[in-house]
Enzyme design. Sequence first.
Site, PDB file in Angstrom:
ATOM      1  N   ASP A 131     -27.602  28.505  59.412  1.00  0.00           N
ATOM      2  CA  ASP A 131     -26.946  28.372  57.417  1.00  0.00           C
ATOM      3  C   ASP A 131     -25.190  28.543  57.475  1.00  0.00           C
ATOM      4  O   ASP A 131     -24.844  29.165  58.785  1.00  0.00           O
ATOM      5  CB  ASP A 131     -27.421  29.911  56.756  1.00  0.00           C
ATOM      6  CG  ASP A 131     -28.871  29.899  56.769  1.00  0.00           C
ATOM      7  OD1 ASP A 131     -29.275  28.972  56.290  1.00  0.00           O
ATOM      8  OD2 ASP A 131     -29.476  30.817  55.627  1.00  0.00           O
ATOM      9  N   ARG A 184     -29.228  20.333  57.816  1.00  0.00           N
ATOM     10  CA  ARG A 184     -29.288  20.429  56.752  1.00  0.00           C
ATOM     11  C   ARG A 184     -27.781  19.878  56.097  1.00  0.00           C
ATOM     12  O   ARG A 184     -27.009  20.336  55.962  1.00  0.00           O
ATOM     13  CB  ARG A 184     -29.152  21.347  56.944  1.00  0.00           C
ATOM     14  CG  ARG A 184     -30.014  22.311  55.498  1.00  0.00           C
ATOM     15  CD  ARG A 184     -29.935  23.514  55.061  1.00  0.00           C
ATOM     16  NE  ARG A 184     -30.965  24.156  55.299  1.00  0.00           N
ATOM     17  CZ  ARG A 184     -31.101  25.472  55.435  1.00  0.00           C
ATOM     18  NH1 ARG A 184     -29.774  26.063  55.022  1.00  0.00           N
ATOM     19  NH2 ARG A 184     -31.719  26.237  56.430  1.00  0.00           N
TER      20      ARG A 184
END
Length: 306
Positions: A131, A184
Amino acid sequence: MSSYRDLVLAVAQWTPLERFARRRGLRLGAARFVAGEHLRDGVRVAHEIAAAGKYPILDLLGEFIDTPERAESMADGIRAAIDALAEVTGPRMLSIKPTQVGLGIGRQVALDHLRPLAALAARLDVRIALDMEDHPRVDDTLAILEELHDEGHTHVSTVLQSYLYRTSDDLDRLLARTPVPELRLVKGAYKEPASVAYADKADVDKSYRTLLERMLGGGGIVHVASHDEAMIDAARTQRDALGLPRERVTFQLLYGVKPRLQADLVRDGEAVGVYTPFGEDWYGYFTRRLAERPANLAFVLRGLLG
Ligand code: FDA
Protein backbone atom coordinates in the site's frame (compact mmCIF):
# COMPACT_ATOMS: atom_id res chain seq x y z
CA MET A 1 -8.96 18.30 -1.33
CA SER A 2 -12.06 19.53 0.42
CA SER A 3 -12.35 21.33 3.72
CA TYR A 4 -14.58 18.49 5.01
CA ARG A 5 -11.91 15.90 4.26
CA ASP A 6 -9.10 17.99 5.75
CA LEU A 7 -11.17 18.70 8.86
CA VAL A 8 -12.01 15.03 9.51
CA LEU A 9 -8.41 13.91 9.00
CA ALA A 10 -7.12 16.66 11.30
CA VAL A 11 -9.68 16.10 14.08
CA ALA A 12 -9.09 12.34 13.92
CA GLN A 13 -5.49 12.92 15.07
CA TRP A 14 -6.73 14.34 18.38
CA THR A 15 -5.65 11.73 20.94
CA PRO A 16 -8.65 11.92 23.33
CA LEU A 17 -10.96 11.29 20.38
CA GLU A 18 -8.92 8.28 19.33
CA ARG A 19 -9.03 6.93 22.90
CA PHE A 20 -12.80 7.41 23.04
CA ALA A 21 -13.30 5.71 19.67
CA ARG A 22 -11.11 2.75 20.58
CA ARG A 23 -13.09 2.28 23.80
CA ARG A 24 -16.33 2.09 21.80
CA GLY A 25 -14.69 -0.45 19.49
CA LEU A 26 -16.05 -1.52 16.12
CA ARG A 27 -19.58 -0.69 17.35
CA LEU A 28 -18.79 2.93 16.49
CA GLY A 29 -19.50 2.10 12.84
CA ALA A 30 -16.15 0.69 11.81
CA ALA A 31 -17.73 -2.78 11.47
CA ARG A 32 -19.17 -1.55 8.19
CA PHE A 33 -15.66 -1.21 6.71
CA VAL A 34 -13.70 -3.79 8.74
CA ALA A 35 -14.30 -7.57 8.61
CA GLY A 36 -13.61 -7.93 12.34
CA GLU A 37 -10.79 -7.85 14.86
CA HIS A 38 -9.45 -11.37 14.28
CA LEU A 39 -7.85 -13.30 11.44
CA ARG A 40 -10.80 -15.71 11.43
CA ASP A 41 -13.09 -12.74 10.62
CA GLY A 42 -10.91 -11.67 7.69
CA VAL A 43 -10.70 -15.24 6.40
CA ARG A 44 -14.46 -15.79 6.68
CA VAL A 45 -15.11 -12.65 4.63
CA ALA A 46 -12.36 -13.62 2.13
CA HIS A 47 -14.19 -16.92 1.49
CA GLU A 48 -17.50 -15.05 1.06
CA ILE A 49 -15.88 -12.68 -1.43
CA ALA A 50 -14.46 -15.57 -3.44
CA ALA A 51 -17.86 -17.32 -3.39
CA ALA A 52 -19.43 -14.16 -4.84
CA GLY A 53 -17.05 -14.28 -7.83
CA LYS A 54 -14.68 -11.56 -6.60
CA TYR A 55 -11.16 -11.86 -5.25
CA PRO A 56 -10.12 -10.89 -1.71
CA ILE A 57 -7.35 -8.44 -0.85
CA LEU A 58 -6.78 -9.15 2.82
CA ASP A 59 -5.22 -6.45 5.00
CA LEU A 60 -4.06 -6.92 8.59
CA LEU A 61 -4.70 -3.48 10.04
CA GLY A 62 -1.67 -1.74 11.51
CA GLU A 63 0.48 1.21 10.48
CA PHE A 64 3.17 3.64 11.61
CA ILE A 65 4.73 0.98 13.85
CA ASP A 66 7.71 2.40 15.72
CA THR A 67 9.37 -0.47 17.59
CA PRO A 68 11.17 -3.53 16.17
CA GLU A 69 9.13 -5.79 18.48
CA ARG A 70 5.80 -4.55 17.12
CA ALA A 71 7.05 -4.77 13.53
CA GLU A 72 8.08 -8.37 14.23
CA SER A 73 4.70 -9.19 15.69
CA MET A 74 2.94 -7.59 12.69
CA ALA A 75 5.10 -9.68 10.34
CA ASP A 76 4.00 -12.79 12.28
CA GLY A 77 0.36 -11.76 11.84
CA ILE A 78 0.87 -11.20 8.11
CA ARG A 79 2.53 -14.60 7.77
CA ALA A 80 -0.53 -16.22 9.36
CA ALA A 81 -2.80 -14.27 7.02
CA ILE A 82 -0.86 -15.45 3.94
CA ASP A 83 -1.12 -19.05 5.15
CA ALA A 84 -4.87 -18.69 5.69
CA LEU A 85 -5.43 -16.94 2.34
CA ALA A 86 -3.86 -19.86 0.53
CA GLU A 87 -6.99 -21.86 1.46
CA VAL A 88 -9.25 -19.45 -0.45
CA THR A 89 -10.22 -20.55 -3.95
CA GLY A 90 -9.21 -18.40 -6.92
CA PRO A 91 -6.96 -15.37 -7.07
CA ARG A 92 -6.07 -13.85 -3.71
CA MET A 93 -4.01 -10.91 -2.64
CA LEU A 94 -2.67 -9.47 0.58
CA SER A 95 -1.91 -5.80 1.18
CA ILE A 96 0.88 -4.65 3.46
CA LYS A 97 1.58 -1.13 4.65
CA PRO A 98 5.37 -0.64 4.68
CA THR A 99 5.24 1.23 8.01
CA GLN A 100 3.46 -1.80 9.45
CA VAL A 101 6.66 -3.83 9.10
CA GLY A 102 9.00 -1.12 10.30
CA LEU A 103 9.56 1.39 7.48
CA GLY A 104 9.38 4.14 10.11
CA ILE A 105 12.37 2.56 11.86
CA GLY A 106 14.33 2.12 8.65
CA ARG A 107 14.01 0.90 5.07
CA GLN A 108 16.20 -2.11 5.81
CA VAL A 109 13.95 -3.20 8.71
CA ALA A 110 10.93 -3.22 6.39
CA LEU A 111 12.83 -5.03 3.63
CA ASP A 112 14.09 -7.68 6.04
CA HIS A 113 10.47 -8.48 6.96
CA LEU A 114 9.09 -8.16 3.44
CA ARG A 115 11.58 -10.48 1.73
CA PRO A 116 10.53 -13.69 3.56
CA LEU A 117 6.86 -12.65 3.40
CA ALA A 118 7.16 -12.22 -0.38
CA ALA A 119 8.87 -15.61 -0.67
CA LEU A 120 6.13 -17.32 1.36
CA ALA A 121 3.42 -15.63 -0.70
CA ALA A 122 5.10 -16.75 -3.95
CA ARG A 123 5.14 -20.35 -2.72
CA LEU A 124 1.44 -20.20 -1.83
CA ASP A 125 0.38 -18.30 -4.95
CA VAL A 126 -0.77 -15.22 -3.04
CA ARG A 127 -0.07 -11.82 -4.63
CA ILE A 128 1.28 -9.04 -2.43
CA ALA A 129 0.53 -5.30 -2.71
CA LEU A 130 2.55 -2.66 -0.90
CA ASP A 131 0.00 0.00 0.00
CA MET A 132 1.11 3.60 -0.46
CA GLU A 133 1.01 5.72 2.68
CA ASP A 134 1.69 9.42 3.19
CA HIS A 135 4.11 11.28 0.91
CA PRO A 136 7.30 10.99 3.02
CA ARG A 137 7.14 7.17 2.52
CA VAL A 138 6.85 7.17 -1.28
CA ASP A 139 10.58 7.09 -2.10
CA ASP A 140 11.23 4.21 0.28
CA THR A 141 8.17 2.24 -0.80
CA LEU A 142 9.12 2.48 -4.47
CA ALA A 143 12.74 1.61 -3.67
CA ILE A 144 11.58 -1.49 -1.75
CA LEU A 145 9.33 -2.51 -4.64
CA GLU A 146 12.19 -2.14 -7.10
CA GLU A 147 14.56 -4.10 -4.89
CA LEU A 148 12.05 -6.94 -4.47
CA HIS A 149 11.49 -7.01 -8.23
CA ASP A 150 15.26 -7.11 -8.85
CA GLU A 151 15.30 -10.19 -6.62
CA GLY A 152 12.58 -11.84 -8.74
CA HIS A 153 9.52 -11.08 -6.58
CA THR A 154 7.44 -9.78 -9.46
CA HIS A 155 4.22 -10.92 -7.74
CA VAL A 156 4.66 -7.86 -5.50
CA SER A 157 2.88 -4.71 -6.64
CA THR A 158 2.43 -1.22 -5.27
CA VAL A 159 0.12 1.76 -5.45
CA LEU A 160 0.27 5.15 -7.17
CA GLN A 161 -1.76 8.11 -5.89
CA SER A 162 -3.16 10.57 -8.43
CA TYR A 163 -3.24 13.45 -5.91
CA LEU A 164 0.58 13.65 -5.74
CA TYR A 165 2.35 15.91 -8.28
CA ARG A 166 5.28 13.50 -8.37
CA THR A 167 3.30 10.45 -9.51
CA SER A 168 3.73 11.11 -13.22
CA ASP A 169 7.53 10.93 -12.81
CA ASP A 170 7.26 7.84 -10.63
CA LEU A 171 5.16 6.19 -13.31
CA ASP A 172 7.81 7.01 -15.96
CA ARG A 173 10.36 5.13 -13.89
CA LEU A 174 8.12 2.13 -13.25
CA LEU A 175 7.00 1.84 -16.87
CA ALA A 176 10.65 1.71 -17.95
CA ARG A 177 11.19 -1.49 -15.93
CA THR A 178 11.02 -5.02 -17.36
CA PRO A 179 8.61 -6.50 -16.54
CA VAL A 180 6.42 -3.49 -15.86
CA PRO A 181 5.21 -3.86 -12.24
CA GLU A 182 1.59 -4.56 -11.51
CA LEU A 183 0.16 -1.28 -10.13
CA ARG A 184 -2.92 -0.12 -8.27
CA LEU A 185 -4.09 3.40 -9.10
CA VAL A 186 -5.90 5.36 -6.35
CA LYS A 187 -6.74 9.00 -5.79
CA GLY A 188 -5.00 9.13 -2.38
CA ALA A 189 -6.34 9.03 1.18
CA TYR A 190 -3.92 10.98 3.40
CA LYS A 191 -3.88 14.58 4.55
CA GLU A 192 -1.18 16.08 2.32
CA PRO A 193 0.05 19.68 2.02
CA ALA A 194 -0.56 21.71 -1.14
CA SER A 195 3.21 21.69 -1.73
CA VAL A 196 3.02 18.00 -2.74
CA ALA A 197 -0.58 17.22 -3.69
CA TYR A 198 -3.47 18.66 -5.69
CA ALA A 199 -6.04 20.21 -3.40
CA ASP A 200 -8.99 20.25 -5.83
CA LYS A 201 -10.98 17.12 -6.58
CA ALA A 202 -11.17 18.15 -10.26
CA ASP A 203 -7.35 18.16 -10.50
CA VAL A 204 -7.07 14.82 -8.70
CA ASP A 205 -9.62 13.30 -11.08
CA LYS A 206 -7.90 14.78 -14.15
CA SER A 207 -4.58 13.38 -12.97
CA TYR A 208 -6.25 9.97 -12.37
CA ARG A 209 -7.51 9.84 -15.95
CA THR A 210 -4.12 10.81 -17.40
CA LEU A 211 -2.22 8.28 -15.28
CA LEU A 212 -4.77 5.58 -16.09
CA GLU A 213 -4.36 6.15 -19.81
CA ARG A 214 -0.58 5.90 -19.52
CA MET A 215 -0.77 2.78 -17.35
CA LEU A 216 -3.11 1.04 -19.77
CA GLY A 217 -0.75 1.86 -22.63
CA GLY A 218 2.22 0.76 -20.54
CA GLY A 219 2.16 -3.03 -20.39
CA GLY A 220 1.59 -4.10 -16.76
CA ILE A 221 -1.52 -5.25 -14.92
CA VAL A 222 -3.56 -2.25 -13.80
CA HIS A 223 -5.79 -2.32 -10.72
CA VAL A 224 -8.31 0.48 -10.98
CA ALA A 225 -9.00 1.12 -7.28
CA SER A 226 -11.83 3.62 -7.13
CA HIS A 227 -15.55 3.82 -6.40
CA ASP A 228 -15.85 6.64 -8.91
CA GLU A 229 -17.94 5.25 -11.74
CA ALA A 230 -16.55 7.82 -14.18
CA MET A 231 -13.03 6.43 -13.57
CA ILE A 232 -14.25 2.83 -13.84
CA ASP A 233 -16.08 3.58 -17.09
CA ALA A 234 -13.02 5.39 -18.48
CA ALA A 235 -10.84 2.36 -17.70
CA ARG A 236 -13.24 -0.07 -19.38
CA THR A 237 -13.68 2.14 -22.44
CA GLN A 238 -9.94 2.70 -22.88
CA ARG A 239 -9.10 -0.96 -22.33
CA ASP A 240 -11.57 -2.00 -25.00
CA ALA A 241 -10.47 0.75 -27.41
CA LEU A 242 -6.86 -0.41 -27.04
CA GLY A 243 -7.95 -4.02 -27.59
CA LEU A 244 -6.36 -5.11 -24.29
CA PRO A 245 -7.34 -8.46 -22.81
CA ARG A 246 -9.61 -8.29 -19.76
CA GLU A 247 -6.86 -9.82 -17.58
CA ARG A 248 -4.85 -6.61 -17.94
CA VAL A 249 -7.31 -4.65 -15.79
CA THR A 250 -9.02 -5.41 -12.49
CA PHE A 251 -11.34 -3.21 -10.45
CA GLN A 252 -10.71 -2.93 -6.73
CA LEU A 253 -13.16 -1.55 -4.19
CA LEU A 254 -13.23 -1.38 -0.42
CA TYR A 255 -15.15 -3.85 1.73
CA GLY A 256 -18.47 -2.25 2.67
CA VAL A 257 -18.45 0.36 -0.10
CA LYS A 258 -20.80 0.27 -3.11
CA PRO A 259 -21.68 -3.46 -2.95
CA ARG A 260 -24.17 -3.07 -5.81
CA LEU A 261 -21.48 -1.64 -8.09
CA GLN A 262 -19.22 -4.55 -7.12
CA ALA A 263 -21.94 -7.05 -8.08
CA ASP A 264 -22.70 -5.22 -11.36
CA LEU A 265 -19.05 -5.38 -12.38
CA VAL A 266 -18.91 -9.11 -11.61
CA ARG A 267 -22.06 -9.62 -13.67
CA ASP A 268 -20.38 -7.81 -16.55
CA GLY A 269 -17.50 -10.29 -16.37
CA GLU A 270 -14.95 -7.93 -14.82
CA ALA A 271 -12.34 -9.06 -12.29
CA VAL A 272 -13.25 -7.39 -8.99
CA GLY A 273 -11.02 -7.27 -5.93
CA VAL A 274 -12.37 -6.36 -2.50
CA TYR A 275 -9.94 -4.78 -0.05
CA THR A 276 -10.81 -6.44 3.25
CA PRO A 277 -9.18 -5.14 6.43
CA PHE A 278 -9.26 -6.97 9.73
CA GLY A 279 -7.51 -6.49 13.06
CA GLU A 280 -7.59 -4.42 16.20
CA ASP A 281 -5.76 -1.40 14.81
CA TRP A 282 -8.74 -0.10 12.81
CA TYR A 283 -8.80 3.57 13.90
CA GLY A 284 -6.61 5.17 11.18
CA TYR A 285 -8.25 3.15 8.39
CA PHE A 286 -11.73 3.99 9.67
CA THR A 287 -11.07 7.73 9.91
CA ARG A 288 -9.84 7.81 6.31
CA ARG A 289 -13.13 6.19 5.24
CA LEU A 290 -15.09 8.80 7.21
CA ALA A 291 -13.12 11.55 5.49
CA GLU A 292 -14.10 10.21 2.08
CA ARG A 293 -17.83 10.72 2.46
CA PRO A 294 -19.80 13.02 4.78
CA ALA A 295 -22.63 10.45 4.91
CA ASN A 296 -20.24 8.01 6.61
CA LEU A 297 -19.72 10.47 9.46
CA ALA A 298 -23.47 11.07 9.77
CA PHE A 299 -23.89 7.31 10.06
CA VAL A 300 -21.46 7.24 13.02
CA LEU A 301 -23.11 10.21 14.71
CA ARG A 302 -26.51 8.53 14.38
CA GLY A 303 -25.02 5.40 16.01
CA LEU A 304 -23.64 7.49 18.89
CA LEU A 305 -26.95 9.20 19.54
CA GLY A 306 -29.09 6.14 19.05
P1 FDA B 1 -14.18 9.59 -4.75
O1 FDA B 1 -13.68 9.94 -3.39
O2 FDA B 1 -14.31 10.66 -5.77
O3 FDA B 1 -15.55 8.85 -4.57
C1 FDA B 1 -16.31 8.37 -5.67
C2 FDA B 1 -17.65 7.90 -5.16
O4 FDA B 1 -17.51 6.82 -4.24
C3 FDA B 1 -18.45 9.00 -4.40
O5 FDA B 1 -19.79 8.78 -4.69
C4 FDA B 1 -18.16 8.69 -2.96
O6 FDA B 1 -19.17 9.14 -2.11
C5 FDA B 1 -18.06 7.17 -2.97
N1 FDA B 1 -17.11 6.76 -1.93
C6 FDA B 1 -15.77 6.95 -1.90
N2 FDA B 1 -15.24 6.51 -0.76
C7 FDA B 1 -16.27 6.03 -0.03
C8 FDA B 1 -16.39 5.47 1.28
N3 FDA B 1 -15.33 5.31 2.07
N4 FDA B 1 -17.62 5.11 1.71
C9 FDA B 1 -18.72 5.26 0.94
N5 FDA B 1 -18.66 5.81 -0.31
C10 FDA B 1 -17.48 6.19 -0.77
N6 FDA B 1 -5.32 5.27 -0.74
C11 FDA B 1 -4.01 5.46 -0.48
O7 FDA B 1 -3.59 6.59 -0.25
N7 FDA B 1 -3.15 4.40 -0.50
C12 FDA B 1 -3.55 3.13 -0.79
O8 FDA B 1 -2.74 2.20 -0.79
C13 FDA B 1 -4.94 2.92 -1.05
N8 FDA B 1 -5.42 1.68 -1.35
C14 FDA B 1 -6.74 1.54 -1.75
C15 FDA B 1 -7.20 0.29 -2.20
C16 FDA B 1 -8.48 0.17 -2.71
C17 FDA B 1 -8.96 -1.17 -3.18
C18 FDA B 1 -9.34 1.32 -2.77
C19 FDA B 1 -10.71 1.24 -3.36
C20 FDA B 1 -8.88 2.53 -2.30
C21 FDA B 1 -7.60 2.65 -1.78
N9 FDA B 1 -7.15 3.87 -1.29
C22 FDA B 1 -5.80 4.03 -1.03
C23 FDA B 1 -8.12 4.97 -1.01
C24 FDA B 1 -8.21 5.95 -2.16
O9 FDA B 1 -7.03 6.72 -2.22
C25 FDA B 1 -9.41 6.91 -1.95
O10 FDA B 1 -9.26 7.61 -0.76
C26 FDA B 1 -10.76 6.24 -1.94
O11 FDA B 1 -10.82 5.17 -2.83
C27 FDA B 1 -11.88 7.26 -2.32
O12 FDA B 1 -11.67 7.71 -3.61
P2 FDA B 1 -12.53 7.20 -4.88
O13 FDA B 1 -11.55 6.87 -5.97
O14 FDA B 1 -13.44 6.13 -4.51
O15 FDA B 1 -13.27 8.50 -5.44
